[in-house]
Design a protein around this motif. Structure first.
Motif, PDB file in Angstrom:
ATOM      1  N   VAL A 215      33.144  81.192  -2.794  1.00  0.00           N
ATOM      2  CA  VAL A 215      34.586  81.246  -2.610  1.00  0.00           C
ATOM      3  C   VAL A 215      35.275  80.396  -3.672  1.00  0.00           C
ATOM      4  O   VAL A 215      35.117  79.173  -3.711  1.00  0.00           O
ATOM      5  N   HIS A 216      36.015  81.061  -4.574  1.00  0.00           N
ATOM      6  CA  HIS A 216      36.853  80.380  -5.556  1.00  0.00           C
ATOM      7  C   HIS A 216      38.271  80.908  -5.340  1.00  0.00           C
ATOM      8  O   HIS A 216      38.583  82.043  -5.694  1.00  0.00           O
ATOM      9  N   GLU A 217      39.111  80.076  -4.770  1.00  0.00           N
ATOM     10  CA  GLU A 217      40.434  80.554  -4.358  1.00  0.00           C
ATOM     11  C   GLU A 217      41.274  81.027  -5.532  1.00  0.00           C
ATOM     12  O   GLU A 217      42.086  81.948  -5.391  1.00  0.00           O
ATOM     13  N   ALA A 218      41.104  80.404  -6.699  1.00  0.00           N
ATOM     14  CA  ALA A 218      41.871  80.860  -7.866  1.00  0.00           C
ATOM     15  C   ALA A 218      41.485  82.296  -8.211  1.00  0.00           C
ATOM     16  O   ALA A 218      42.357  83.120  -8.547  1.00  0.00           O
ATOM     17  N   TRP A 219      40.175  82.610  -8.121  1.00  0.00           N
ATOM     18  CA  TRP A 219      39.720  83.981  -8.396  1.00  0.00           C
ATOM     19  C   TRP A 219      40.266  84.935  -7.347  1.00  0.00           C
ATOM     20  O   TRP A 219      40.761  86.034  -7.668  1.00  0.00           O
ATOM     21  N   ILE A 220      40.193  84.552  -6.067  1.00  0.00           N
ATOM     22  CA  ILE A 220      40.681  85.425  -4.984  1.00  0.00           C
ATOM     23  C   ILE A 220      42.170  85.688  -5.141  1.00  0.00           C
ATOM     24  O   ILE A 220      42.643  86.817  -4.941  1.00  0.00           O
ATOM     25  N   SER A 221      42.910  84.665  -5.528  1.00  0.00           N
ATOM     26  CA  SER A 221      44.353  84.829  -5.704  1.00  0.00           C
ATOM     27  C   SER A 221      44.655  85.832  -6.809  1.00  0.00           C
ATOM     28  O   SER A 221      45.526  86.702  -6.668  1.00  0.00           O
ATOM     29  N   ARG A 222      43.918  85.748  -7.917  1.00  0.00           N
ATOM     30  CA  ARG A 222      44.125  86.683  -9.018  1.00  0.00           C
ATOM     31  C   ARG A 222      43.676  88.095  -8.633  1.00  0.00           C
ATOM     32  O   ARG A 222      44.316  89.088  -8.997  1.00  0.00           O
ATOM     33  N   PHE A 223      42.592  88.188  -7.886  1.00  0.00           N
ATOM     34  CA  PHE A 223      42.132  89.497  -7.400  1.00  0.00           C
ATOM     35  C   PHE A 223      43.218  90.128  -6.530  1.00  0.00           C
ATOM     36  O   PHE A 223      43.550  91.312  -6.687  1.00  0.00           O
TER      37      PHE A 223
END
Length: 488
Positions: free
Chosen positions: A91-99
């Motif tokens: 879980v990398h929230e920055a990646w999830i946010s961009r996704f």
């Protein structure tokens, strides 16, 4: 660590659209209209299969939704809702946010509601989207309704996605000023939703071009139980490729490449004027490229002469676009040259078998000058190097364990010959045993091959096959000595 429920609430709970009940319950509640029919489709994108692990998260999110909306567009459906399930290695929230930002671009553009799904942890990043749309009852555009004499049309430009893949992997040079045209089609294809709806009642059959122009034309032909003739010179291509259209690599991208997500559709000849009006309405080029004829399969014509073989039954794909340039790449890149066993991996069929055979002359030439211990050191060093070059070669080709990569077989069998007694009949038997283990992958080898990724994974399953080969071969050797079949 952020929990599954926190991820859902934070990133995916505010886009439910007009659903009665969206994300957060055991199921979604959707409005229903008895005058319309639902159209449902699903696609899954998997890391290292459909995108690379270092791909931009926004583009992954965008494309995950785009490929599903493209299916709805091909059926003339209005997109309404999606279900999104994602498996995350970590879980990398920055990646999830961009996704999420990538997904939201198309949710907002087409007023689509995200009404449910699932998040879970797993070894490989994968995204599954179920898209739900609707059409006026009885008006969905199907694949099986084409008639002989219908014209065949395609939207937009063909071949951009496949060429974008070559450009990204530095296998093809294009004018830097238009490079973004190809890469955008590969990573952020725009589904032809408006066109699909406009074609309802006009097109007799349709499909989105995801597998490649010829492959998808064949799906249409087979579904309608007839043949299609396509005129190669009428296929719309990017203006920078007009003079390169007959080059083998470009031709394969146009005919056999995928990831275009244009609409390929048929329509009666009398609908031509209506279709041109739709092109103006959608501000999108629609080009007539062929027609439906009696028979089976797909034929590409150039000025009336067959340009390619007739595509029948399930033989649908032209030469894979990466294979077109692979010979040139192998002999211009040291890593790929080693990975392909100095070119042995280009031999078809059976590159792995040829790579294993190459070990015999290496073994005997080495022992003519050096000792067994030095040979073992050589293979162990090549093993360490092989992990890296398998990783880089697989990444460059977009196929983690490309069939042409034979250094794994060479290293594994080289260790077998170096460890076993230097007896010719035993070496021949060990070769046969190794090929059985390597091809059929029994006794856990297949599981290792599927679960262990990267360059190490490419090498590991062959090393396991080598270990089993050594055990079985030594057992046979001991039996031969015990029963007097072999005397040193």
């Amino acid at each position: 660590m952020t929990s599954e429920f926190e991820i859902i609430k934070r990133y995916f709970s505010d886009s439910s659209g007009d659903a009665v009940l969206g994300v957060g319950d055991d199921g979604a509640i959707l409005n229903s209209d008895s005058s319309r029919e639902m159209v449902v489709t699903m696609d899954t994108l998997v890391c290292d299969r459909h995108f690379t692990k270092d791909a931009d998260a926004v583009s992954i999110g965008f494309k995950s939704l785009a490929v599903n909306l493209s299916d709805l567009a091909a059926m003339g459906a209005r997109p309404r809702h999606i279900l999104l399930s994602i498996t995350l290695p970590s879980v990398h929230e920055a990646w999830i946010s961009r996704f999420r930002d990538g997904v939201k671009v198309l949710l907002d553009r087409y007023s689509v509601g995200l009404v449910g799904g699932d998040t879970t942890k797993g070894s490989t990043l994968s995204i599954s989207v179920t898209a739900i749309g609707d059409v006026v009852r009885g008006t969905a555009i199907r694949r099986d309704n084409m008639s002989i004499g219908d014209d065949l049309w395609v939207s937009g430009i063909v071949g951009l996605g496949a060429i974008g893949l070559l450009v990204e992997r530095e296998l093809l040079d294009v004018d830097p000023t238009v490079k973004r045209d190809f890469l955008d089609r590969l990573h952020r294809p725009m589904p032809r939703v408006e066109l699909g709806q406009a074609l309802s009642g006009v097109a007799s059959a349709a499909i989105d071009v995801s597998d490649g122009l010829v492959a998808d034309a064949l799906h249409l032909a087979n579904s309608s139980e007839m043949a299609l003739e396509i005129e190669f010179d009428k296929i719309p291509v990017h203006h920078t490729l007009s003079t390169k259209k007959y080059e083998a690599m470009v031709q394969d991208c146009i005919l056999g490449g995928g990831d275009d997500y244009e609409l390929l559709f048929s329509a009666p000849r009398e609908m031509s004027r209506v279709i041109q009006n739709i092109a103006t309405q959608c501000d999108l080029a629609l080009t007539r490229i062929g027609k439906a004829v009696p028979g089976r399969g797909v034929t590409i014509l150039d000025q009336g002469i067959s340009l390619t073989r007739n595509f029948k039954k399930d033989l649908i794909i032209l030469t894979n676009v990466t294979e077109v340039t692979i010979k040139r790449q192998v002999f211009s890149n040291l890593d790929m040259l080693l990975a392909f066993g100095f070119g042995i991996g280009l031999i078809r069929p059976g590159p792995g078998t040829w790579g294993t055979i190459l070990v015999f002359p290496i073994h005997y030439v080495w022992l003519s000058f050096f000792s067994i211990p030095s040979l073992l050191i050589f293979w162990f060093v090549l093993l360490l190097v092989g992990v890296r070059i398998c990783e880089t070669t697989g990444s460059k080709l977009g196929v983690p364990d490309h069939s042409g990569i034979v250094i794994d077989e060479m290293v594994a069998f080289g260790l077998v010959l170096a460890i076993l007694p230097n007896v010719i009949w035993l070496q021949i038997v060990s070769f046969l045993i190794f090929r059985v283990f390597d091809i059929w992958k029994p006794m856990g080898i297949a599981r290792v091959d599927a679960q262990v990724k990267g360059g190490f994974g490419v090498m590991l399953d062959d090393l396991l096959a080598a270990l089993y080969t050594i055990i079985v071969s030594l057992g046979l050797f001991q039996l031969s000595v015990h029963f007097g079949w072999y005397r040193s």
